[in-house]
Design a protein around this motif. Structure first.
Motif, PDB file in Angstrom:
ATOM      1  N   MET A   1       0.846  -1.174   0.000  1.00  0.00           N
ATOM      2  CA  MET A   1       0.000   0.000   0.000  1.00  0.00           C
ATOM      3  C   MET A   1       0.896   1.243   0.000  1.00  0.00           C
ATOM      4  SD  MET A   1      -2.952   1.090   2.733  1.00  0.00           S
ATOM      5  CE  MET A   1      -3.699  -0.491   2.595  1.00  0.00           C
ATOM      6  N   ASP A   2       0.595   2.197  -0.871  1.00  0.00           N
ATOM      7  CA  ASP A   2       1.432   3.390  -0.936  1.00  0.00           C
ATOM      8  C   ASP A   2       1.111   4.350   0.215  1.00  0.00           C
ATOM      9  OD1 ASP A   2      -1.028   4.197  -1.822  1.00  0.00           O
ATOM     10  OD2 ASP A   2      -0.272   5.370  -3.503  1.00  0.00           O
ATOM     11  N   ASP A   3       2.012   5.308   0.423  1.00  0.00           N
ATOM     12  CA  ASP A   3       1.904   6.214   1.574  1.00  0.00           C
ATOM     13  C   ASP A   3       0.652   7.077   1.523  1.00  0.00           C
ATOM     14  OD1 ASP A   3       4.197   5.236   2.652  1.00  0.00           O
ATOM     15  OD2 ASP A   3       5.487   6.799   1.816  1.00  0.00           O
ATOM     16  N   ALA A   4       0.266   7.541   0.335  1.00  0.00           N
ATOM     17  CA  ALA A   4      -0.899   8.423   0.228  1.00  0.00           C
ATOM     18  C   ALA A   4      -2.173   7.702   0.663  1.00  0.00           C
ATOM     19  CB  ALA A   4      -1.041   8.940  -1.194  1.00  0.00           C
ATOM     20  N   ARG A   5      -2.331   6.456   0.253  1.00  0.00           N
ATOM     21  CA  ARG A   5      -3.531   5.707   0.642  1.00  0.00           C
ATOM     22  C   ARG A   5      -3.528   5.414   2.139  1.00  0.00           C
ATOM     23  NH1 ARG A   5      -4.069   0.792  -3.281  1.00  0.00           N
ATOM     24  NH2 ARG A   5      -5.123   0.023  -1.435  1.00  0.00           N
ATOM     25  N   LEU A   6      -2.359   5.134   2.703  1.00  0.00           N
ATOM     26  CA  LEU A   6      -2.264   4.873   4.136  1.00  0.00           C
ATOM     27  C   LEU A   6      -2.614   6.128   4.933  1.00  0.00           C
ATOM     28  CD1 LEU A   6      -1.554   2.875   6.356  1.00  0.00           C
ATOM     29  CD2 LEU A   6       0.810   3.625   6.165  1.00  0.00           C
ATOM     30  N   CYS A   7      -2.118   7.293   4.522  1.00  0.00           N
ATOM     31  CA  CYS A   7      -2.441   8.548   5.204  1.00  0.00           C
ATOM     32  C   CYS A   7      -3.929   8.839   5.112  1.00  0.00           C
ATOM     33  CB  CYS A   7      -1.648   9.702   4.601  1.00  0.00           C
ATOM     34  SG  CYS A   7       0.086   9.671   5.051  1.00  0.00           S
ATOM     35  N   ASP A   8      -4.532   8.575   3.955  1.00  0.00           N
ATOM     36  CA  ASP A   8      -5.957   8.803   3.787  1.00  0.00           C
ATOM     37  C   ASP A   8      -6.759   7.908   4.728  1.00  0.00           C
ATOM     38  OD1 ASP A   8      -8.173  10.065   2.517  1.00  0.00           O
ATOM     39  OD2 ASP A   8      -8.507   8.204   1.394  1.00  0.00           O
ATOM     40  N   ARG A   9      -6.347   6.667   4.886  1.00  0.00           N
ATOM     41  CA  ARG A   9      -7.033   5.747   5.801  1.00  0.00           C
ATOM     42  C   ARG A   9      -6.908   6.223   7.245  1.00  0.00           C
ATOM     43  NH1 ARG A   9      -6.018  -0.514   4.424  1.00  0.00           N
ATOM     44  NH2 ARG A   9      -7.990  -0.744   3.354  1.00  0.00           N
ATOM     45  N   ARG A  10      -5.746   6.726   7.625  1.00  0.00           N
ATOM     46  CA  ARG A  10      -5.565   7.215   8.996  1.00  0.00           C
ATOM     47  C   ARG A  10      -6.441   8.424   9.259  1.00  0.00           C
ATOM     48  NH1 ARG A  10       0.950   6.752   9.166  1.00  0.00           N
ATOM     49  NH2 ARG A  10       1.048   4.517   9.478  1.00  0.00           N
ATOM     50  N   ARG A  11      -6.538   9.323   8.282  1.00  0.00           N
ATOM     51  CA  ARG A  11      -7.380  10.499   8.458  1.00  0.00           C
ATOM     52  C   ARG A  11      -8.832  10.101   8.650  1.00  0.00           C
ATOM     53  NH1 ARG A  11      -5.665  12.959   3.604  1.00  0.00           N
ATOM     54  NH2 ARG A  11      -3.467  13.081   3.997  1.00  0.00           N
ATOM     55  N   ARG A  12      -9.298   9.164   7.844  1.00  0.00           N
ATOM     56  CA  ARG A  12     -10.687   8.723   7.978  1.00  0.00           C
ATOM     57  C   ARG A  12     -10.902   8.040   9.325  1.00  0.00           C
ATOM     58  NH1 ARG A  12     -11.771   5.484   2.678  1.00  0.00           N
ATOM     59  NH2 ARG A  12      -9.546   5.277   2.804  1.00  0.00           N
ATOM     60  N   GLY A  13      -9.896   7.346   9.824  1.00  0.00           N
ATOM     61  CA  GLY A  13     -10.018   6.719  11.132  1.00  0.00           C
ATOM     62  C   GLY A  13     -10.157   7.746  12.235  1.00  0.00           C
ATOM     63  N   ASN A  14      -9.389   8.822  12.155  1.00  0.00           N
ATOM     64  CA  ASN A  14      -9.491   9.883  13.159  1.00  0.00           C
ATOM     65  C   ASN A  14     -10.827  10.605  13.054  1.00  0.00           C
ATOM     66  OD1 ASN A  14      -7.021   9.292  14.177  1.00  0.00           O
ATOM     67  ND2 ASN A  14      -5.945  10.877  13.075  1.00  0.00           N
ATOM     68  N   GLN A  15     -11.324  10.772  11.844  1.00  0.00           N
ATOM     69  CA  GLN A  15     -12.638  11.392  11.684  1.00  0.00           C
ATOM     70  C   GLN A  15     -13.703  10.511  12.324  1.00  0.00           C
ATOM     71  OE1 GLN A  15     -12.851  11.926   7.471  1.00  0.00           O
ATOM     72  NE2 GLN A  15     -11.454  13.662   7.494  1.00  0.00           N
ATOM     73  N   ALA A  16     -13.569   9.212  12.154  1.00  0.00           N
ATOM     74  CA  ALA A  16     -14.530   8.298  12.773  1.00  0.00           C
ATOM     75  C   ALA A  16     -14.437   8.373  14.293  1.00  0.00           C
ATOM     76  CB  ALA A  16     -14.279   6.872  12.292  1.00  0.00           C
ATOM     77  N   LEU A  17     -13.211   8.480  14.838  1.00  0.00           N
ATOM     78  CA  LEU A  17     -13.059   8.602  16.291  1.00  0.00           C
ATOM     79  C   LEU A  17     -13.727   9.867  16.821  1.00  0.00           C
ATOM     80  CD1 LEU A  17      -9.370   7.559  17.008  1.00  0.00           C
ATOM     81  CD2 LEU A  17     -11.439   6.450  17.824  1.00  0.00           C
ATOM     82  N   ALA A  18     -13.689  10.932  16.052  1.00  0.00           N
ATOM     83  CA  ALA A  18     -14.276  12.182  16.507  1.00  0.00           C
ATOM     84  C   ALA A  18     -15.792  12.201  16.314  1.00  0.00           C
ATOM     85  CB  ALA A  18     -13.646  13.358  15.749  1.00  0.00           C
ATOM     86  N   ILE A  19     -16.302  11.600  15.249  1.00  0.00           N
ATOM     87  CA  ILE A  19     -17.718  11.721  14.904  1.00  0.00           C
ATOM     88  C   ILE A  19     -18.566  10.571  15.440  1.00  0.00           C
ATOM     89  CG2 ILE A  19     -19.324  11.828  12.951  1.00  0.00           C
ATOM     90  CD1 ILE A  19     -17.106  13.302  11.422  1.00  0.00           C
ATOM     91  N   LEU A  20     -18.021   9.376  15.499  1.00  0.00           N
ATOM     92  CA  LEU A  20     -18.809   8.207  15.884  1.00  0.00           C
ATOM     93  C   LEU A  20     -19.461   8.336  17.267  1.00  0.00           C
ATOM     94  CD1 LEU A  20     -19.775   5.433  14.953  1.00  0.00           C
ATOM     95  CD2 LEU A  20     -17.744   4.474  16.040  1.00  0.00           C
ATOM     96  N   PRO A  21     -18.740   8.746  18.307  1.00  0.00           N
ATOM     97  CA  PRO A  21     -19.413   8.884  19.613  1.00  0.00           C
ATOM     98  C   PRO A  21     -20.585   9.864  19.556  1.00  0.00           C
ATOM     99  CG  PRO A  21     -17.051   8.993  19.902  1.00  0.00           C
ATOM    100  CD  PRO A  21     -17.304   9.016  18.431  1.00  0.00           C
ATOM    101  N   TRP A  22     -20.424  10.949  18.810  1.00  0.00           N
ATOM    102  CA  TRP A  22     -21.505  11.927  18.671  1.00  0.00           C
ATOM    103  C   TRP A  22     -22.721  11.282  18.014  1.00  0.00           C
ATOM    104  CZ3 TRP A  22     -22.190  16.933  20.229  1.00  0.00           C
ATOM    105  CH2 TRP A  22     -23.294  17.589  19.698  1.00  0.00           C
ATOM    106  N   MET A  23     -22.461  10.541  16.936  1.00  0.00           N
ATOM    107  CA  MET A  23     -23.565   9.909  16.218  1.00  0.00           C
ATOM    108  C   MET A  23     -24.273   8.869  17.078  1.00  0.00           C
ATOM    109  SD  MET A  23     -22.274   9.633  12.299  1.00  0.00           S
ATOM    110  CE  MET A  23     -23.834   8.977  11.771  1.00  0.00           C
ATOM    111  N   LEU A  24     -23.524   8.145  17.881  1.00  0.00           N
ATOM    112  CA  LEU A  24     -24.143   7.130  18.735  1.00  0.00           C
ATOM    113  C   LEU A  24     -24.976   7.743  19.850  1.00  0.00           C
ATOM    114  CD1 LEU A  24     -21.230   4.561  19.032  1.00  0.00           C
ATOM    115  CD2 LEU A  24     -23.322   4.338  17.677  1.00  0.00           C
ATOM    116  N   LEU A  25     -24.521   8.861  20.398  1.00  0.00           N
ATOM    117  CA  LEU A  25     -25.214   9.480  21.523  1.00  0.00           C
ATOM    118  C   LEU A  25     -26.309  10.456  21.108  1.00  0.00           C
ATOM    119  CD1 LEU A  25     -22.153  10.160  23.827  1.00  0.00           C
ATOM    120  CD2 LEU A  25     -23.883   8.382  24.104  1.00  0.00           C
TER     121      LEU A  25
END
Length: 67
Positions: A1-25
């Motif tokens: 996997m190239d670096d750009a795709r890995l960075c994109d996956r990490r960003r989406r993971g952090n977005q999920a960490l920030a948004i998911l608790p809000w969406m659940l609650l």
């Protein structure tokens, strides 16, 4: 996997960490809340690597100071 795709996956993971608790609650965020949560994800993206970099450099600085 190239670096750009890995960075994109990490960003989406952090977005999920920030948004998911809000969406659940509370439910799906509206425009302003979504923007604030995305801002929180960017803060995570900046703060975590900064912490890791500083933590790794601290032992190096201690070794240099002992000489």
């Amino acid at each position: 996997m190239d670096d750009a795709r890995l960075c994109d996956r990490r960003r989406r993971g952090n977005q999920a960490l920030a948004i998911l608790p809000w969406m659940l609650l509370v439910g799906p965020p509206d425009g302003l809340t979504g923007a604030l949560l995305m801002g929180a994800a960017w803060v995570i993206n900046l703060a975590v690597p900064e912490y890791v970099i500083r933590r790794r450099l601290r032992p190096l600085a201690n070794r240099v100071a002992r000489r």
